[in-house]
Design a protein around this motif. Structure first.
Motif, PDB file in Angstrom:
ATOM      1  N   UNK A 273     -93.342 -80.995 -37.290  1.00 60.75           N
ATOM      2  CA  UNK A 273     -93.651 -79.797 -38.073  1.00 60.75           C
ATOM      3  C   UNK A 273     -94.837 -79.042 -37.493  1.00 60.75           C
ATOM      4  N   UNK A 274     -95.885 -79.753 -37.120  1.00 62.55           N
ATOM      5  CA  UNK A 274     -97.080 -79.095 -36.585  1.00 62.55           C
ATOM      6  C   UNK A 274     -96.814 -78.403 -35.247  1.00 62.55           C
ATOM      7  N   UNK A 275     -95.884 -78.920 -34.476  1.00 58.11           N
ATOM      8  CA  UNK A 275     -95.573 -78.330 -33.168  1.00 58.11           C
ATOM      9  C   UNK A 275     -94.429 -77.324 -33.234  1.00 58.11           C
ATOM     10  N   UNK A 276     -93.850 -77.145 -34.402  1.00 57.38           N
ATOM     11  CA  UNK A 276     -92.659 -76.314 -34.538  1.00 57.38           C
ATOM     12  C   UNK A 276     -93.021 -74.827 -34.551  1.00 57.38           C
ATOM     13  N   UNK A 277     -92.539 -74.096 -33.577  1.00 55.05           N
ATOM     14  CA  UNK A 277     -92.661 -72.632 -33.558  1.00 55.05           C
ATOM     15  C   UNK A 277     -91.572 -72.058 -32.664  1.00 55.05           C
ATOM     16  N   UNK A 278     -91.231 -70.826 -32.945  1.00 58.25           N
ATOM     17  CA  UNK A 278     -90.205 -70.158 -32.159  1.00 58.25           C
ATOM     18  C   UNK A 278     -90.383 -68.651 -32.310  1.00 58.25           C
ATOM     19  N   UNK A 279     -90.088 -67.940 -31.258  1.00 53.53           N
ATOM     20  CA  UNK A 279     -90.065 -66.477 -31.270  1.00 53.53           C
ATOM     21  C   UNK A 279     -88.660 -66.036 -30.903  1.00 53.53           C
ATOM     22  N   UNK A 280     -88.114 -65.148 -31.708  1.00 57.14           N
ATOM     23  CA  UNK A 280     -86.755 -64.654 -31.459  1.00 57.14           C
ATOM     24  C   UNK A 280     -86.721 -63.149 -31.704  1.00 57.14           C
ATOM     25  N   UNK A 281     -85.756 -62.516 -31.075  1.00 54.85           N
ATOM     26  CA  UNK A 281     -85.559 -61.081 -31.270  1.00 54.85           C
ATOM     27  C   UNK A 281     -84.192 -60.864 -31.906  1.00 54.85           C
ATOM     28  N   UNK A 282     -84.199 -60.146 -33.019  1.00 55.77           N
ATOM     29  CA  UNK A 282     -82.952 -59.845 -33.718  1.00 55.77           C
ATOM     30  C   UNK A 282     -82.940 -58.351 -34.048  1.00 55.77           C
ATOM     31  N   UNK A 283     -81.945 -57.650 -33.572  1.00 61.99           N
ATOM     32  CA  UNK A 283     -81.804 -56.213 -33.815  1.00 61.99           C
ATOM     33  C   UNK A 283     -83.038 -55.436 -33.357  1.00 61.99           C
ATOM     34  N   UNK A 284     -83.617 -55.873 -32.249  1.00 61.68           N
ATOM     35  CA  UNK A 284     -84.780 -55.197 -31.692  1.00 61.68           C
ATOM     36  C   UNK A 284     -86.092 -55.528 -32.368  1.00 61.68           C
ATOM     37  N   UNK A 285     -86.063 -56.420 -33.326  1.00 58.55           N
ATOM     38  CA  UNK A 285     -87.274 -56.823 -34.045  1.00 58.55           C
ATOM     39  C   UNK A 285     -87.661 -58.222 -33.590  1.00 58.55           C
ATOM     40  N   UNK A 286     -88.927 -58.393 -33.203  1.00 55.11           N
ATOM     41  CA  UNK A 286     -89.410 -59.699 -32.764  1.00 55.11           C
ATOM     42  C   UNK A 286     -89.870 -60.479 -33.997  1.00 55.11           C
ATOM     43  N   UNK A 287     -89.355 -61.684 -34.139  1.00 59.15           N
ATOM     44  CA  UNK A 287     -89.712 -62.549 -35.273  1.00 59.15           C
ATOM     45  C   UNK A 287     -90.361 -63.819 -34.746  1.00 59.15           C
ATOM     46  N   UNK A 288     -91.480 -64.162 -35.343  1.00 54.40           N
ATOM     47  CA  UNK A 288     -92.189 -65.392 -35.000  1.00 54.40           C
ATOM     48  C   UNK A 288     -92.048 -66.354 -36.176  1.00 54.40           C
TER      49      UNK A 288
END
Length: 182
Positions: free
Chosen positions: A42-57
């Motif tokens: 859980x502490x190491x869990x992170x992700x960045x994704x792009x959906x419909x031109x919007x960057x989500x962290x």
């Protein structure tokens, strides 16, 4: 007038003393490993994704439920180490103070409740992340943040194992402390 000092009623081990404590120590080690792994993931869990031109962290600390989950598992790990020391000490003794059995029961029950609360919190948030809530207008995000959701699911499964181990420990401790006469 002098009064007699009462000595504590010590419980002398029966034939199940050593196997009982071997099982308790094994379950505590398994619970420690499961909770430490759940917290680490859980502490190491992170992700960045792009959906419909919007960057989500996505990070664990963006949700109070994930923060509570991670820190609750760490707290359980610390207290598990303390209970391991006490359990090993009790297993080595020739006679055991009956109050120690009750303290172990209270400890196991508290850790069970903390893990139950942490698992419930992360399961609720995970369900919303996976399926959304159309009534509230919340969209599911796991289609876009698949790695984050898979790791969160793995961490919650590990924490549920820790919960199960502590539930068994609480039952064993309750049974053991029930047979003690004070």
């Amino acid at each position: 007038m002098a009064t007699a000092v009462e000595k504590p009623n010590f419980v002398f081990p029966d034939k199940f003393h050593k196997p009982l404590f071997a099982a308790q120590i094994s379950l505590r080690v398994l619970a420690f490993v499961a909770c430490l792994a759940a917290s680490s993931i859980t502490l190491a869990n992170n992700q960045t994704a792009t959906a419909f031109g919007v960057v989500a962290h996505a990070r664990y600390n963006y949700s109070p439920s994930f923060e509570f989950f991670a820190y609750a598992n760490l707290v359980v790990c610390v207290f598990t180490i303390l209970s391991l020391v006490l359990a090993v000490n009790m297993a080595k003794r020739v006679a055991v103070d009956p109050a120690l059995y009750f303290y172990m029961f209270v400890h196991d029950l508290m850790m069970t409740v903390v893990l139950m609360a942490a698992c419930a919190a992360v399961t609720a948030v995970g369900y919303i992340g996976k399926y959304g809530n159309s009534h509230a207008g919340w969209m599911p995000i796991c289609a876009y943040l698949e790695k984050f959701c898979q790791r969160a699911t793995a961490a919650s499964v590990l924490a549920y194992f820790g919960f199960l181990f502590y539930l068994i420990l609480a039952l064993v401790s309750a049974h053991r402390s029930r047979h003690i006469t004070l």
